[in-house]
Each structure stands twice: as C-alpha cells, then as structure tokens.
Motif scaffolding. Sequence first.
Motif, PDB file in Angstrom:
ATOM      1  N   ARG A  85       0.863  -1.193   0.000  1.00 43.30           N
ATOM      2  CA  ARG A  85       0.000   0.000   0.000  1.00 43.30           C
ATOM      3  C   ARG A  85       0.888   1.228   0.000  1.00 43.30           C
ATOM      4  O   ARG A  85       1.725   1.413   0.875  1.00 43.30           O
ATOM      5  CB  ARG A  85      -0.899   0.025   1.244  1.00 43.30           C
ATOM      6  N   VAL A  86       0.714   2.075  -0.995  1.00 43.30           N
ATOM      7  CA  VAL A  86       1.473   3.316  -1.066  1.00 43.30           C
ATOM      8  C   VAL A  86       0.995   4.237   0.050  1.00 43.30           C
ATOM      9  O   VAL A  86      -0.213   4.453   0.237  1.00 43.30           O
ATOM     10  CB  VAL A  86       1.299   3.986  -2.437  1.00 43.30           C
ATOM     11  N   ASN A  87       1.942   4.775   0.788  1.00 44.26           N
ATOM     12  CA  ASN A  87       1.631   5.677   1.894  1.00 44.26           C
ATOM     13  C   ASN A  87       1.389   7.076   1.346  1.00 44.26           C
ATOM     14  O   ASN A  87       2.325   7.818   1.039  1.00 44.26           O
ATOM     15  CB  ASN A  87       2.795   5.675   2.889  1.00 44.26           C
ATOM     16  N   ARG A 101       0.329   7.209  -5.760  1.00 41.30           N
ATOM     17  CA  ARG A 101       0.612   5.926  -6.412  1.00 41.30           C
ATOM     18  C   ARG A 101       1.380   6.112  -7.708  1.00 41.30           C
ATOM     19  O   ARG A 101       2.281   5.321  -8.012  1.00 41.30           O
ATOM     20  CB  ARG A 101      -0.681   5.137  -6.664  1.00 41.30           C
ATOM     21  N   ALA A 160       4.951   6.620  -6.861  1.00 45.06           N
ATOM     22  CA  ALA A 160       5.539   5.386  -6.349  1.00 45.06           C
ATOM     23  C   ALA A 160       5.783   4.383  -7.474  1.00 45.06           C
ATOM     24  O   ALA A 160       6.787   3.669  -7.470  1.00 45.06           O
ATOM     25  CB  ALA A 160       4.633   4.781  -5.285  1.00 45.06           C
ATOM     26  N   HIS A 218      -4.724   2.593  -3.756  1.00 49.85           N
ATOM     27  CA  HIS A 218      -3.349   2.952  -3.408  1.00 49.85           C
ATOM     28  C   HIS A 218      -2.432   1.726  -3.362  1.00 49.85           C
ATOM     29  O   HIS A 218      -1.326   1.799  -2.822  1.00 49.85           O
ATOM     30  CB  HIS A 218      -3.321   3.668  -2.050  1.00 49.85           C
ATOM     31  N   TRP A 247       7.680   5.065   2.102  1.00 47.87           N
ATOM     32  CA  TRP A 247       6.831   5.181   0.920  1.00 47.87           C
ATOM     33  C   TRP A 247       5.667   4.183   0.945  1.00 47.87           C
ATOM     34  O   TRP A 247       4.609   4.466   0.403  1.00 47.87           O
ATOM     35  CB  TRP A 247       7.639   4.922  -0.347  1.00 47.87           C
ATOM     36  N   TYR A 248       5.881   3.024   1.525  1.00 49.64           N
ATOM     37  CA  TYR A 248       4.866   1.976   1.419  1.00 49.64           C
ATOM     38  C   TYR A 248       4.928   1.033   2.608  1.00 49.64           C
ATOM     39  O   TYR A 248       5.911   0.983   3.347  1.00 49.64           O
ATOM     40  CB  TYR A 248       5.037   1.174   0.121  1.00 49.64           C
TER      41      TYR A 248
END
Length: 433
Positions: free
Chosen positions: A158-160, A166, A169, A186, A211-212
């Motif tokens: 999951r992209v933070n 996204r 990322a 995301h 980031w994730y």
Amino acid sequence: MTPPARLSAAIEVLADIAARRRPAADALKDWGLAHRFAGSGDRAAIASLVYDTLRRRASAAWIMSDESPRGLVIGMLRLQYGRAASTIAELFSGERFAPAPLSETEMRRLTEGTLADAPLHVAGDVPEWVLPSLEATFGAATLDELRALARRAPLDIRVNTLKRGRAEALEGLAHLGPAPTPHAPHGLRIPIGEDGRGPALHVEPEFIDGWYEIQDEGSQLASLLSGARPGETVVDLCAGGGGKTLSLAAMMDNAGRLIASDDDPRRLAPIHERLRRAGATAEIRTPRAGKARADVLADLDGTADRVLVDAPCTGSGTWRRNPDAKWRMRPNALGTRVGDQAGVLDRAARLVRPGGRITYITCSLLPEENDAAVAGLLERRPGDFAIVAAEAVLADRAPDLAPVIRLTTHGLQMSPALTGTDGFYVATLQRGG
C-alpha cells in the motif's frame, strides 16, 4: 543445493512438522540452523516446497494413497506444479542427495491417480470439519474458492499517501516491476518468482523512507471501507502491529484524532517504529499486563465517530499465506475466537457515540465469525445499532468493487477466487441517536 536435494530437505522438514505437530515456520527455522551450508536461495526454495505441499496435503495424499511426507511431496509436484511422472522420476533418482527412486506403486499412482471421485474437502484441501461453514459462505462456488485458497498469494504493498502518490511510487519503484492492484486505489502488486519468492521489500530505500507498507489488497480495501475521514475521532480497537492504523492515518491525512490499542500489549510493540517511518500520527494506548489492569480507553466511551474492530479470528481467509494453519486449527479454536469477537464488539459498542459507526472486520471465511458475530451484538444490544447496508458502504467508498464481492446478511465477503484477495469480511453498524 540441487533440486533433488531440496526435495529431500522438504521431505525432512515435513516429517518434523508431522512428528512434532509444530508450525512450519518453526520447523524450517530449525532446519536452516542445523544446515548452515544452505544459502538463502536454498532455504527459500525449500520453504516454497514445504508450503506448497501443505497447500495440497489432502489432495496429494488422495492421489498417492499415501500420507507420508514423501508421498505428499510427490503428489504436490503433480497437482501444484503440473510435473509429469517422468520428470518427477528424474528428480527422485536416489543419486547423492536425491530422494530414493519411485516405486512401481508410486509411478502407478502418479499416472492413474485422480481427484474425480474425491470428496469435496479432499479436492479443496481443507479439514473436513470446517467444510459445512465454508459451503455456507460459498455455496455452489465452494470448490472454485477452495482451489483458489490453495494457490500462492500475490505480494501487495500500500502506497503511503502521507508521503507519495501511487503514480509517483510506480515510477520510483520501477525496478521492482510493480503494477496497480485491481481494486485498491493505493495498492501496487509486486511480481514474485516461480519459487514464490519476492524481493526483500523491507530493505528497499523507499520502504525505509516510508513510501509503502506491505499489505494484502483485501486488507487495504477493508480499511478503506471503514470510511474514516479527516477530523474524526477514530479508534482502532484491535490494532496489533498497526497495519490498519497506518491505513487510517493516511485516510485521515493526519487530521483528527486516531487512537490505537490492543488487548495484548506485545502485539503493539512494532507500531511505534512503523508510525515514525510512515510519518503517521496516532495515540497508542497500551494496556498493562495482568488481570487487574485498568481500561485504557475508558475516557473515550461514547465519543468515537468510528471504531474499527479488526477482530481476532481463525485466519481462514489467509490460508493462501499460512497453509499449515488450516491443518493445525481445531473446532475448539473456533469457539474460542467467537467468544473473543463478542468481547471486542461489546467494547466497541461502548466506545462509539450516538450516530457513530463500528466497522467489524475479520480475515475469516466462516459465517460463525462474521454474520453470526454481528447478529450476536444486535441481540445483546437490541435497538441500539442498525446495519448499514453493504451496498451503501460500497457506493460511498469503493463503487467499482461491488461486482467482485459477495453480499452477506449483514456485510460483505471478499475471497480469493472472486475478489483475488485474502478472505476479508466487513460489516458496518451505526449506533442510534
């Protein structure tokens, strides 16, 4: 190590699991400590063989008429990997560290064995006692779902959004070959190798920079369906290591009040570092050990806009990732979990304000832990709560998800075959004003 030597090692580990009735992860760890010559690639390959064999334990035993670790591995090679009998015979050569040659009986079973007449629990590779509950959930699609549950799970992150979008990322993680997840807005899916091994995501610079997070798409969607918004007071009641807490913080854009707690203080240990790395803000309420401990959430009773209950459960929806768990689970474990679920739902009911909502989540496929648990709260608190229709929840947060979930009496069920995720259940209850 050669492929035949890895097969011998897998048979050895499976024998240890059977003899000592222990988790596969423990047996694999001990094997690695006792065979330090094996490199990381060898250990990963052996682990894949062991877990794939456990995924197909019942069906492999059926076609081979043999429940021994050796018979299970042979059957798995045919059922899970699609290897021809002649190819399997080459691996079982008896030379050096290879397993002993196939017997005439083993060759005949490999050639003639079939699942055509196998009972459903055998063809679907689940314990017989749990099959009625699974059929209650899946109906005519039971076998398709059980076969999907016996396959390997994908690797999702999951992209933070507190740090990256996204699209950014995707570009920054291009060296990992990611693709957008089918449903979670995301999420990214990272390719894994034929041996089931993915990249070491936890050492990537982008992970260290927050980031994730590694999180199954189904878990991401369950968090999304909670509907948490900036400015609200939200309680993550069974926060554990903080995966959904981090999702909630991103959904709320760090605006509002997010409180995370768990009945087991040990489970909360990783959450502090994860919050720091993600740049997420949350209050952590850690209970003290002991029977006489105080309720660390008492001051919040009747004030929460939303309470997320990621309830303790059997984990039947995650059997793709933990195939040994399905064979170790016993009926009394289900009864214990049902009691736990009633307890956390009752606690959530006291926390939520009039007009506020409870989002009840499990990673279970069993209706006893899902609709029945929600029905139990409604019976214990007559008139206090009403079900928010799953169609309305989907329309609000994830309208494109509707065609690939099952609606249940009180909520919705994600599943490996239909949704392509782990088996998450989500129900939403609103407290009357």
